[in-house]
Design an enzyme around this catalytic site. Sequence first.
Site, short mmCIF file in Angstrom:
data_model
loop_
_atom_site.label_atom_id
_atom_site.label_comp_id
_atom_site.label_asym_id
_atom_site.label_seq_id
_atom_site.Cartn_x
_atom_site.Cartn_y
_atom_site.Cartn_z
N LYS A 1 24.98 -1.61 15.37
CA LYS A 1 25.47 -0.26 15.66
C LYS A 1 26.98 -0.27 15.78
O LYS A 1 27.55 -0.98 16.61
CB LYS A 1 24.84 0.24 16.97
CG LYS A 1 25.36 1.59 17.44
CD LYS A 1 24.77 1.95 18.81
CE LYS A 1 25.44 3.19 19.39
NZ LYS A 1 24.95 3.50 20.76
N ASP B 1 32.24 6.83 21.42
CA ASP B 1 31.13 7.74 21.64
C ASP B 1 31.44 8.71 22.76
O ASP B 1 31.41 8.35 23.94
CB ASP B 1 29.86 6.95 21.95
CG ASP B 1 28.65 7.86 22.17
OD1 ASP B 1 28.70 9.03 21.73
OD2 ASP B 1 27.67 7.40 22.78
N LYS C 1 29.41 13.44 27.20
CA LYS C 1 29.21 12.57 28.36
C LYS C 1 30.11 13.02 29.51
O LYS C 1 31.13 13.69 29.30
CB LYS C 1 29.58 11.12 28.00
CG LYS C 1 28.67 10.47 26.99
CD LYS C 1 29.18 9.07 26.65
CE LYS C 1 28.26 8.38 25.65
NZ LYS C 1 26.97 7.99 26.25
N ASP D 1 30.89 0.85 22.39
CA ASP D 1 29.64 1.25 21.76
C ASP D 1 29.47 0.66 20.36
O ASP D 1 28.46 0.89 19.70
CB ASP D 1 29.54 2.78 21.72
CG ASP D 1 28.11 3.27 21.80
OD1 ASP D 1 27.24 2.51 22.26
OD2 ASP D 1 27.84 4.42 21.40
N ASP E 1 23.89 12.83 21.98
CA ASP E 1 24.33 11.56 22.58
C ASP E 1 23.36 10.43 22.29
O ASP E 1 23.61 9.29 22.64
CB ASP E 1 24.53 11.73 24.09
CG ASP E 1 25.29 10.55 24.71
OD1 ASP E 1 26.03 9.88 23.97
OD2 ASP E 1 25.13 10.31 25.92
N GLU F 1 22.89 9.11 19.46
CA GLU F 1 23.37 9.01 18.08
C GLU F 1 23.19 7.62 17.47
O GLU F 1 23.09 7.48 16.25
CB GLU F 1 24.86 9.40 18.02
CG GLU F 1 25.85 8.31 18.34
CD GLU F 1 25.74 7.74 19.76
OE1 GLU F 1 26.05 6.55 19.94
OE2 GLU F 1 25.33 8.47 20.68
N ARG G 1 20.69 5.58 17.41
CA ARG G 1 19.43 5.43 16.68
C ARG G 1 19.47 6.18 15.34
O ARG G 1 18.76 5.84 14.41
CB ARG G 1 18.26 5.90 17.55
CG ARG G 1 18.27 7.36 17.90
CD ARG G 1 17.44 7.69 19.12
NE ARG G 1 18.07 7.21 20.35
CZ ARG G 1 17.53 7.33 21.57
NH1 ARG G 1 16.35 7.92 21.70
NH2 ARG G 1 18.15 6.89 22.62
#
Length: 490
Positions: free
Chosen positions: A257, A262, A269, A280, A339, A341, A343
């Site tokens: 990933k 993010d 967030k 991230d 959020d 995202e 996956r």
Amino acid sequence: MDFRFQSASPASWADVAADALVVVVTSQTQRKLEGALATLLKEAVAQGDFEFKAGRTLYMHRAAGVKAVRLVWVAAADESPKAARAAFAAAFGALKQGGTRHVAVAAAWEAGWQPAQAEALAAAAAEAAYVYRHTKPSAPKPAAWTKITVLGEKAEAKGVQEGLTRGAAISAGVTFARELANRPGNHCTPTVLAEEARALAEEYGLKVEVLDRKAVEKLGMGAFLAVARGSEEPLRFIVLRYDGAPRSKAPIVLVGKGITFDTGGISIKPAAEMDEMKFDMGGAASVLGTFRAIAELKPKLNLVGLIPACENMPDGKAVKPGDVVTSLSGQTIEILNTDAEGRLILCDALTYAERFKPAAVIDIATLTGACVIALGHHRSGLFSPDDELAAALQASGDKALDPCWRMPLDEEYDEALKSNFADVANVGGRAAGSVTAAMFLRKFTGKYRWAHLDIAGSAWKGGPAKGATGRPVPLLTHYLLDTAAAPSRA
């Protein structure tokens, strides 16, 4: 860093020429010492300056009868690799502020040096020496040591050198991953990540391909494109290849990933600790770090790395809660939470992995806060429907001192991902959030053996020691080396 072995008996340790001599002891093995060292230790214990408690150190400058200018005693809980690494870390901590360039390390262990202890030494030395300086020129200078010599019996030479070589390569990979993840989001964009992959490929003779937005659109990666839509930074899809075996040998695919920052997108967030979302892309960093380690060790296997890289930002073009997108697999996804995202970019990469006809696919992602709640920061979360693959990864993690823990994937968890408007929703409820995230990914992995590592709790540390850890580079590297040594495992 130069790691090497020198044949030396306990009687000659005090005569070794080095800037510093580190002697690891336990209460059971102090009797192995001889001469000046035995006398010094006995006196230090008698006077209350040293105890055989794990991690306890004692620094001596120009100790009588010892050729090395600096002498560091350190107590280990036992002779296990884990205890050894903790002891080595404490010893290097005692030397970090000085001008030590050459460190000689001796261990008064009953069983002598084992390869795993030598690997732990290399890892501890590299970790203690690392200092982030990319955007902080005022940071303290890195530790001065550039040469580490293990003192042991002649019969231990081959095993120790084997452990040092493996440990040095893995540590270089860990350091590389840490450095990338530590950089702020404006210093490690998807474009920069792709440039680092190209540089790595050029240095080690790897194959690399970087796909831009136009190429990703042509492929039909609708989920990946949806996440990248809200950012001014262009997305990158990085494909790395290490060919260490015949082409007929099915590769192992690592999918990392690569969300370089993010915000959560429209489902934004909270402001507190949002700066840590530069981490991230820890999964992507670990894939690049693992490739570096593997390229140095050159095992006989084929390896593919896939890194979907983009930012997740709120914007007028950003994907909205309730939007439905079509993934590369053809499955439609209702995005209930922007959020969630990671996956979304991973599912398209997992479908892309099918073209390599892989022996196994492992995705690595800082995926869910729920995994942190479940496992804390010690073990990564491991998800796989394949018992043999899961057992191999868990064993490799234990061996690498980079542990993980297997989590469930019962079919009943699928209920949380049902949608009235698409084939699948991208989130379920709060309950078992890390499991439902893995269940979502599983829907895109039906054509090969698959495992998922949720490293949200292990990829970085917060608080005063804030920074990337480089995990799970050790776990992945050990798994790949073990697979190359026993091909049937893959």
